[in-house]
Design a protein around this motif. Structure first.
Motif, mmCIF file in Angstrom:
data_model
loop_
_atom_site.group_PDB
_atom_site.id
_atom_site.type_symbol
_atom_site.label_atom_id
_atom_site.label_comp_id
_atom_site.label_asym_id
_atom_site.label_seq_id
_atom_site.Cartn_x
_atom_site.Cartn_y
_atom_site.Cartn_z
ATOM 1 N N VAL A 12 -19.014 -4.391 -37.256
ATOM 2 C CA VAL A 12 -18.344 -4.973 -38.107
ATOM 3 C C VAL A 12 -17.758 -6.349 -37.455
ATOM 4 O O VAL A 12 -18.084 -6.206 -36.546
ATOM 5 N N ILE A 13 -18.225 -7.479 -38.044
ATOM 6 C CA ILE A 13 -18.256 -9.028 -37.221
ATOM 7 C C ILE A 13 -16.587 -9.325 -37.145
ATOM 8 O O ILE A 13 -16.459 -9.098 -38.963
ATOM 9 N N GLU A 14 -15.765 -9.759 -36.745
ATOM 10 C CA GLU A 14 -14.445 -9.909 -36.940
ATOM 11 C C GLU A 14 -14.039 -11.744 -36.334
ATOM 12 O O GLU A 14 -15.235 -11.889 -35.604
ATOM 13 N N GLY A 15 -12.879 -11.373 -37.044
ATOM 14 C CA GLY A 15 -12.586 -12.855 -35.983
ATOM 15 C C GLY A 15 -12.131 -13.991 -37.244
ATOM 16 O O GLY A 15 -11.731 -13.796 -38.430
ATOM 17 N N PRO A 16 -11.230 -14.640 -36.819
ATOM 18 C CA PRO A 16 -10.145 -16.005 -37.480
ATOM 19 C C PRO A 16 -10.928 -16.229 -38.444
ATOM 20 O O PRO A 16 -11.984 -16.468 -38.807
ATOM 21 N N ASN A 17 -10.262 -16.656 -39.717
ATOM 22 C CA ASN A 17 -11.376 -17.635 -40.963
ATOM 23 C C ASN A 17 -11.818 -18.905 -40.351
ATOM 24 O O ASN A 17 -11.058 -19.605 -39.392
ATOM 25 N N VAL A 52 -26.494 -1.688 -40.915
ATOM 26 C CA VAL A 52 -25.487 -2.447 -41.555
ATOM 27 C C VAL A 52 -25.023 -3.346 -41.004
ATOM 28 O O VAL A 52 -24.625 -3.027 -40.061
ATOM 29 N N VAL A 53 -24.986 -4.648 -41.726
ATOM 30 C CA VAL A 53 -23.703 -5.505 -40.600
ATOM 31 C C VAL A 53 -22.834 -6.039 -41.904
ATOM 32 O O VAL A 53 -23.108 -6.388 -43.059
ATOM 33 N N MET A 54 -21.537 -5.958 -40.990
ATOM 34 C CA MET A 54 -20.820 -6.045 -42.437
ATOM 35 C C MET A 54 -19.156 -6.944 -41.430
ATOM 36 O O MET A 54 -18.623 -6.953 -40.272
ATOM 37 N N VAL A 55 -19.158 -7.544 -42.729
ATOM 38 C CA VAL A 55 -18.254 -8.793 -42.166
ATOM 39 C C VAL A 55 -16.590 -8.018 -43.061
ATOM 40 O O VAL A 55 -16.294 -8.497 -44.450
ATOM 41 N N THR A 56 -15.137 -7.955 -42.157
ATOM 42 C CA THR A 56 -14.163 -8.078 -43.073
ATOM 43 C C THR A 56 -13.182 -8.100 -42.772
ATOM 44 O O THR A 56 -12.927 -7.655 -40.981
ATOM 45 N N HIS A 57 -11.938 -7.916 -43.647
ATOM 46 C CA HIS A 57 -10.534 -8.378 -42.826
ATOM 47 C C HIS A 57 -9.666 -6.872 -42.476
ATOM 48 O O HIS A 57 -8.676 -7.383 -42.079
ATOM 49 N N ASP A 58 -9.915 -5.842 -43.309
ATOM 50 C CA ASP A 58 -9.286 -5.230 -43.915
ATOM 51 C C ASP A 58 -9.524 -4.309 -42.329
ATOM 52 O O ASP A 58 -10.271 -3.579 -41.913
ATOM 53 N N PRO A 59 -8.387 -4.113 -41.736
ATOM 54 C CA PRO A 59 -8.252 -2.859 -40.174
ATOM 55 C C PRO A 59 -8.681 -1.287 -40.748
ATOM 56 O O PRO A 59 -9.512 -0.870 -40.025
ATOM 57 N N LEU A 60 -8.344 -0.823 -42.151
ATOM 58 C CA LEU A 60 -8.668 0.925 -41.634
ATOM 59 C C LEU A 60 -10.757 0.691 -42.492
ATOM 60 O O LEU A 60 -10.574 2.456 -42.209
ATOM 61 N N LEU A 61 -10.731 -0.391 -42.908
ATOM 62 C CA LEU A 61 -12.471 -0.227 -43.474
ATOM 63 C C LEU A 61 -13.320 -0.302 -41.919
ATOM 64 O O LEU A 61 -14.125 0.543 -41.978
ATOM 65 N N THR A 62 -12.694 -1.541 -41.373
ATOM 66 C CA THR A 62 -13.201 -1.341 -39.817
ATOM 67 C C THR A 62 -13.098 0.108 -38.793
ATOM 68 O O THR A 62 -13.935 0.512 -38.238
ATOM 69 N N GLU A 63 -12.202 0.265 -39.164
ATOM 70 C CA GLU A 63 -11.284 1.953 -38.544
ATOM 71 C C GLU A 63 -12.505 2.866 -38.573
ATOM 72 O O GLU A 63 -12.944 3.633 -38.403
ATOM 73 N N LYS A 64 -13.040 2.768 -40.127
ATOM 74 C CA LYS A 64 -13.541 4.034 -40.584
ATOM 75 C C LYS A 64 -15.134 4.055 -40.404
ATOM 76 O O LYS A 64 -15.823 5.147 -40.521
ATOM 77 N N LEU A 65 -15.411 3.223 -40.264
ATOM 78 C CA LEU A 65 -17.049 2.734 -40.556
ATOM 79 C C LEU A 65 -17.810 2.200 -39.007
ATOM 80 O O LEU A 65 -18.702 2.322 -39.109
ATOM 81 N N ALA A 66 -16.887 1.476 -38.595
ATOM 82 C CA ALA A 66 -17.528 0.327 -37.554
ATOM 83 C C ALA A 66 -17.770 1.331 -36.600
ATOM 84 O O ALA A 66 -17.233 2.359 -35.833
ATOM 85 N N ASP A 67 -19.038 1.444 -36.019
ATOM 86 C CA ASP A 67 -19.678 1.643 -34.985
ATOM 87 C C ASP A 67 -19.751 0.629 -33.960
ATOM 88 O O ASP A 67 -19.641 1.538 -32.565
ATOM 89 N N ARG A 68 -19.634 -0.482 -34.056
ATOM 90 C CA ARG A 68 -20.127 -1.601 -33.109
ATOM 91 C C ARG A 68 -18.612 -2.698 -33.546
ATOM 92 O O ARG A 68 -19.139 -2.929 -34.839
ATOM 93 N N ARG A 69 -17.385 -3.302 -32.707
ATOM 94 C CA ARG A 69 -17.426 -4.327 -33.538
ATOM 95 C C ARG A 69 -18.003 -5.713 -32.375
ATOM 96 O O ARG A 69 -17.848 -5.446 -31.370
ATOM 97 N N PHE A 70 -18.203 -6.455 -33.328
ATOM 98 C CA PHE A 70 -18.622 -7.919 -32.538
ATOM 99 C C PHE A 70 -17.988 -9.084 -33.440
ATOM 100 O O PHE A 70 -17.519 -9.307 -34.575
ATOM 101 N N ARG A 71 -17.101 -9.830 -32.294
ATOM 102 C CA ARG A 71 -16.056 -10.677 -32.851
ATOM 103 C C ARG A 71 -16.771 -12.151 -33.050
ATOM 104 O O ARG A 71 -17.321 -12.602 -31.388
#
Length: 214
Positions: free
Chosen positions: A36-41, A186-205
């Motif tokens: 999951v790729i995280e970060g602000p707009n 799988v590489v995913m961008v999301t602002h949904d913290p619940l989706l991140t919690e359920k799916l992320a093996d690794r978080r990349f910011r």
């Protein structure tokens, strides 16, 4: 379809005129993992996905799919990618099913698989209508089905829960988990913290085009 076990980026820089969207990003994405790729707009998340999907070329830096150079071998690699972008990338005057049938012919996928995806995303009740008549959530469900239709090696998802209700989001989670289980990258961008919690093996910011520890 070309097989590869990882995707690696080194020193990716992307300029839009004087604006620097990415500033030397290094990253590695592996088979059987959801990143999951995280970060602000404005952090550069969608820009990075555009480069990974071979829709945009970096100003500088390298990108490899296994041992293959992304730009030298991109025509071979395109069939190994599944992309869900902000736009649904569906033909508006075709029905949802007709869109999937068209993409299935392009990828050499049988019609039985289309029916399975229609049931999985609960789309069969509306997918005979032209997609221009769809709600945002209905478009998203067909676009998700299109992205995974051909069992891509690399699946790129940009805000995949957009427009989805709770039940449809649950189906999305199940589908992405299935893609991981079969060994997709799988590489995913999301602002949904619940989706991140359920799916992320690794978080990349990312922040201002630079990598941060998530």
């Amino acid at each position: 379809m070309i097989d590869f076990a990882d995707v690696s980026a080194q020193g990716l820089v992307k300029m839009f005129g004087p604006t620097r969207a990415l500033s030397g990003v290094d990253a590695r994405f592996e088979a059987g993992h959801i990143t999951v790729i995280e970060g602000p707009n404005g952090a550069g998340k969608s820009t990075l996905l555009d480069i990974l999907s071979l829709l945009s070329r970096p100003t500088r830096g390298s990108l490899r799919f296994g041992k293959l150079d992304a730009w030298r071998d991109r025509e071979q690699l395109r069939g190994s990618l599944g992309v869900l972008a902000h736009a649904a990338m569906l033909y508006p005057d075709l029905s949802g099913r007709e869109n999937l049938e068209l993409f299935a012919r392009m990828y050499g996928v049988g019609g039985k698989h289309i029916d399975e995806l229609g049931e999985r995303f609960e789309a069969t009740g509306f997918w005979q209508r032209p997609t221009r008549t769809y709600s945002r959530g209905q478009l998203q469900r067909i676009a998700l089905a299109r992205a995974i239709l051909h069992a891509p090696r690399l699946l790129l998802l940009d805000e995949p829960s957009t427009g989805l209700d709770v039940r449809a989001t649950e189906r999305l989670v199940e589908a992405v988990q299935s893609e991981r289980a079969r060994g997709a990258i799988v590489v995913m961008v999301t602002h949904d913290p619940l989706l991140t919690e359920k799916l992320a093996d690794r978080r990349f910011r990312l922040n201002r085009g630079r990598t941060e520890q998530a």
